[in-house]
Design a protein around this motif. Sequence first.
Motif, PDB file in Angstrom:
ATOM      1  N   TYR A   8       0.804  -1.218   0.000  1.00 59.12           N
ATOM      2  CA  TYR A   8       0.000   0.000   0.000  1.00 59.12           C
ATOM      3  C   TYR A   8       0.841   1.275   0.000  1.00 59.12           C
ATOM      4  O   TYR A   8       0.305   2.379  -0.093  1.00 59.12           O
ATOM      5  CB  TYR A   8      -0.939   0.026   1.214  1.00 59.12           C
ATOM      6  N   LEU A  58     -10.905  -4.480   1.680  1.00 64.09           N
ATOM      7  CA  LEU A  58     -10.739  -5.173   0.408  1.00 64.09           C
ATOM      8  C   LEU A  58      -9.630  -4.545  -0.432  1.00 64.09           C
ATOM      9  O   LEU A  58      -8.873  -5.256  -1.100  1.00 64.09           O
ATOM     10  CB  LEU A  58     -12.053  -5.198  -0.371  1.00 64.09           C
ATOM     11  N   SER A  59      -9.499  -3.231  -0.380  1.00 62.53           N
ATOM     12  CA  SER A  59      -8.413  -2.600  -1.140  1.00 62.53           C
ATOM     13  C   SER A  59      -7.054  -2.966  -0.545  1.00 62.53           C
ATOM     14  O   SER A  59      -6.091  -3.196  -1.281  1.00 62.53           O
ATOM     15  CB  SER A  59      -8.593  -1.079  -1.207  1.00 62.53           C
ATOM     16  N   ASP A  62      -6.336  -6.523  -1.624  1.00 66.23           N
ATOM     17  CA  ASP A  62      -5.935  -6.537  -3.034  1.00 66.23           C
ATOM     18  C   ASP A  62      -4.469  -6.149  -3.177  1.00 66.23           C
ATOM     19  O   ASP A  62      -3.706  -6.815  -3.894  1.00 66.23           O
ATOM     20  CB  ASP A  62      -6.826  -5.584  -3.830  1.00 66.23           C
ATOM     21  N   GLU A  63      -4.062  -5.101  -2.495  1.00 70.80           N
ATOM     22  CA  GLU A  63      -2.673  -4.668  -2.580  1.00 70.80           C
ATOM     23  C   GLU A  63      -1.731  -5.695  -1.943  1.00 70.80           C
ATOM     24  O   GLU A  63      -0.626  -5.912  -2.435  1.00 70.80           O
ATOM     25  CB  GLU A  63      -2.512  -3.290  -1.953  1.00 70.80           C
ATOM     26  N   LEU A  65      -2.196  -8.941  -1.879  1.00 67.63           N
ATOM     27  CA  LEU A  65      -2.073 -10.047  -2.831  1.00 67.63           C
ATOM     28  C   LEU A  65      -1.147  -9.680  -3.987  1.00 67.63           C
ATOM     29  O   LEU A  65      -0.282 -10.476  -4.382  1.00 67.63           O
ATOM     30  CB  LEU A  65      -3.447 -10.451  -3.361  1.00 67.63           C
ATOM     31  N   LYS A  66      -1.311  -8.477  -4.523  1.00 64.57           N
ATOM     32  CA  LYS A  66      -0.524  -8.057  -5.682  1.00 64.57           C
ATOM     33  C   LYS A  66       0.939  -7.821  -5.336  1.00 64.57           C
ATOM     34  O   LYS A  66       1.798  -7.985  -6.206  1.00 64.57           O
ATOM     35  CB  LYS A  66      -1.115  -6.770  -6.267  1.00 64.57           C
TER      36      LYS A  66
END
Length: 97
Positions: A8, A58-59, A62-63, A65-66
Amino acid sequence: MAAKQHGYSDDKQAHINRLRRIEGQIRGLQRMVEDDQYCIDILTQTSAVNKALRSFALSMLDEHLKHCVAHAVANGGDEAEEKVREASDAIARLVRS
């Protein structure tokens, strides 16, 4: 020693701004109770706060995971297994909440 880069980090200020908006919503809820506002109005605002927190979570996921998980999987080994397990556990917690 340089600080560890998290997924993040590139959007850190945007996340801080988002959390400040959520904090403002929470303070608004407190004022509503202090001002004896109508129950349904408080519940409606509570729902909005919950939605904002879920969206933030959730954001972050997502970060994670990426960045963190993808990096660990690319490197392989025990770290990859640990990061995948952590992500699975986090997803389970989000689903249960």
